[in-house]
Scaffold this motif. Sequence first.
Motif, PDB file in Angstrom:
ATOM      1  N   VAL A 118       0.848  -1.185   0.000  1.00  0.00           N
ATOM      2  CA  VAL A 118       0.000   0.000   0.000  1.00  0.00           C
ATOM      3  C   VAL A 118       0.891   1.246   0.000  1.00  0.00           C
ATOM      4  CG1 VAL A 118      -1.792   1.271   1.232  1.00  0.00           C
ATOM      5  CG2 VAL A 118      -1.798  -1.229   1.250  1.00  0.00           C
ATOM      6  N   THR A 119       0.636   2.162  -0.911  1.00  0.00           N
ATOM      7  CA  THR A 119       1.397   3.405  -0.961  1.00  0.00           C
ATOM      8  C   THR A 119       1.078   4.243   0.267  1.00  0.00           C
ATOM      9  OG1 THR A 119       1.386   3.425  -3.375  1.00  0.00           O
ATOM     10  CG2 THR A 119       1.824   5.513  -2.271  1.00  0.00           C
ATOM     11  N   ASP A 120       2.100   4.551   1.051  1.00  0.00           N
ATOM     12  CA  ASP A 120       1.920   5.366   2.251  1.00  0.00           C
ATOM     13  C   ASP A 120       2.423   6.769   1.940  1.00  0.00           C
ATOM     14  OD1 ASP A 120       1.468   6.311   4.769  1.00  0.00           O
ATOM     15  OD2 ASP A 120       3.156   5.276   5.716  1.00  0.00           O
ATOM     16  N   ASP A 121       1.551   7.577   1.346  1.00  0.00           N
ATOM     17  CA  ASP A 121       1.915   8.920   0.903  1.00  0.00           C
ATOM     18  C   ASP A 121       1.533   9.936   1.974  1.00  0.00           C
ATOM     19  OD1 ASP A 121       2.454  11.249  -0.416  1.00  0.00           O
ATOM     20  OD2 ASP A 121       0.838  11.062  -1.884  1.00  0.00           O
ATOM     21  N   GLN A 315       0.368   3.490  -7.818  1.00  0.00           N
ATOM     22  CA  GLN A 315       1.160   4.614  -7.335  1.00  0.00           C
ATOM     23  C   GLN A 315       0.711   5.902  -8.031  1.00  0.00           C
ATOM     24  OE1 GLN A 315       5.255   3.142  -8.032  1.00  0.00           O
ATOM     25  NE2 GLN A 315       5.424   2.856  -5.825  1.00  0.00           N
ATOM     26  N   PRO A 316      -0.398   6.480  -7.587  1.00  0.00           N
ATOM     27  CA  PRO A 316      -0.888   7.723  -8.192  1.00  0.00           C
ATOM     28  C   PRO A 316       0.125   8.864  -8.029  1.00  0.00           C
ATOM     29  CG  PRO A 316      -2.601   6.666  -6.880  1.00  0.00           C
ATOM     30  CD  PRO A 316      -1.322   5.950  -6.573  1.00  0.00           C
ATOM     31  N   TYR A 317       0.184   9.725  -9.038  1.00  0.00           N
ATOM     32  CA  TYR A 317       1.112  10.862  -9.064  1.00  0.00           C
ATOM     33  C   TYR A 317       0.304  12.113  -8.721  1.00  0.00           C
ATOM     34  CZ  TYR A 317       4.856  13.886 -10.888  1.00  0.00           C
ATOM     35  OH  TYR A 317       5.864  14.817 -11.042  1.00  0.00           O
ATOM     36  N   CYS A 318       0.450  12.609  -7.512  1.00  0.00           N
ATOM     37  CA  CYS A 318      -0.470  13.615  -6.974  1.00  0.00           C
ATOM     38  C   CYS A 318       0.200  14.938  -6.611  1.00  0.00           C
ATOM     39  CB  CYS A 318      -1.184  13.059  -5.738  1.00  0.00           C
ATOM     40  SG  CYS A 318      -2.002  11.463  -5.986  1.00  0.00           S
TER      41      CYS A 318
END
Length: 368
Positions: A118-121, A315-318
């Motif tokens: 899980v991407t932890d952004d 991996q969304p680029y936000c």
Amino acid sequence: MMRGVVPPRLVALTLAGLAAFWSAGPAGAQVEQLCAVDLNGNGDAADTGETASCTATQEGNWLCPLQATRCTVGETGDYACPLGNQYACQTTVEGEAPLCSPNACTAVEGGGVTDTPVTDDPGVTPDGAVDEAGNCLDHIQIFSGRALRCRTAGLKTAFSNCCRDRGKIVKDGTGSSLTSLSTKITVAKGVFSGMSAAFSAFKAGQTAGQAASAGAKAFIGGIDPTSIAISLAINFMIEFLLSGCDQQDMEVGMLEGSGMCHWVGGYCSSKILGICVQRSQGHCCFNTKLGRIIQEQGRPQLKSFNSIGWGSPEQPYCRGFTPEEFQALDFSRMDLSEYYSELEARAQADIQINMKDKIDGYMQSVSP
């Protein structure tokens, strides 16, 4: 009592009930072996009834109950699997005819079950240099977002759809694009911190009442009543606690329903022996609906986003706009009607509330 503010005692009572639910323990025993089959032919096994707990056999093995068939007695008197000799006949209940299944089992903790990390952004943190007035002197990102995921109905969510729209909970506002980028995202985290505090206190041995008080303190301390519909948030929190959804699921649910997230795409996030058993959706979530709209309509104007776009669902680029990119945007080419219509509707509602308050105040003043 202020409009929109929920008394601490009400939150405490709500969390007390949740703590009592937690005390009952897990709904079932831990699964030792699982199997998964794409029964409806849609390309995954994420639907109800397409995964199952395997049954221990008298032979010391495991049998998948999905598509299991009773073995038949052959001419030699031995049992044979009608699905093919490659499938072993195994006894699950002593004294009954053995069964065979074409589907394999795997241990939950073994290599047969794989999860996409899980991407932890954390989003943009204000860790750069500032002047005496607190203005950022470093790299500024305008209308920055945060990469998040939610999970649709599947094995990992106990077949609850954690991406389901639950309505507008987080209240929108223009916000400061430079100093308050994480305000609304922090609101979503604050709701989760309240129930997490209650759960942690209860697990530590405190009574249900003590745990509820801990949760209420964290819940109210992390929430600005002007930024969230608290009564809806409490109902939302209860629903999530009784499902298989986690913190990121809940944050996306609050922000997406409030119009602050851009959907990037779906992907398989968990597999059993290569068969997908859980799907997820990647999102970029922003501080305001206006930020989401400007990002959606501004990115296509900038060459710097052409190659990567919104990234991948995993991996969304936000990232936000740099000051130079923001100045290059042509707002005359943007359709902001979605945002303006909401502002107009909100203004009408505020007028009605204001009129009602004045009438109620007048009636109270003239009442004997």
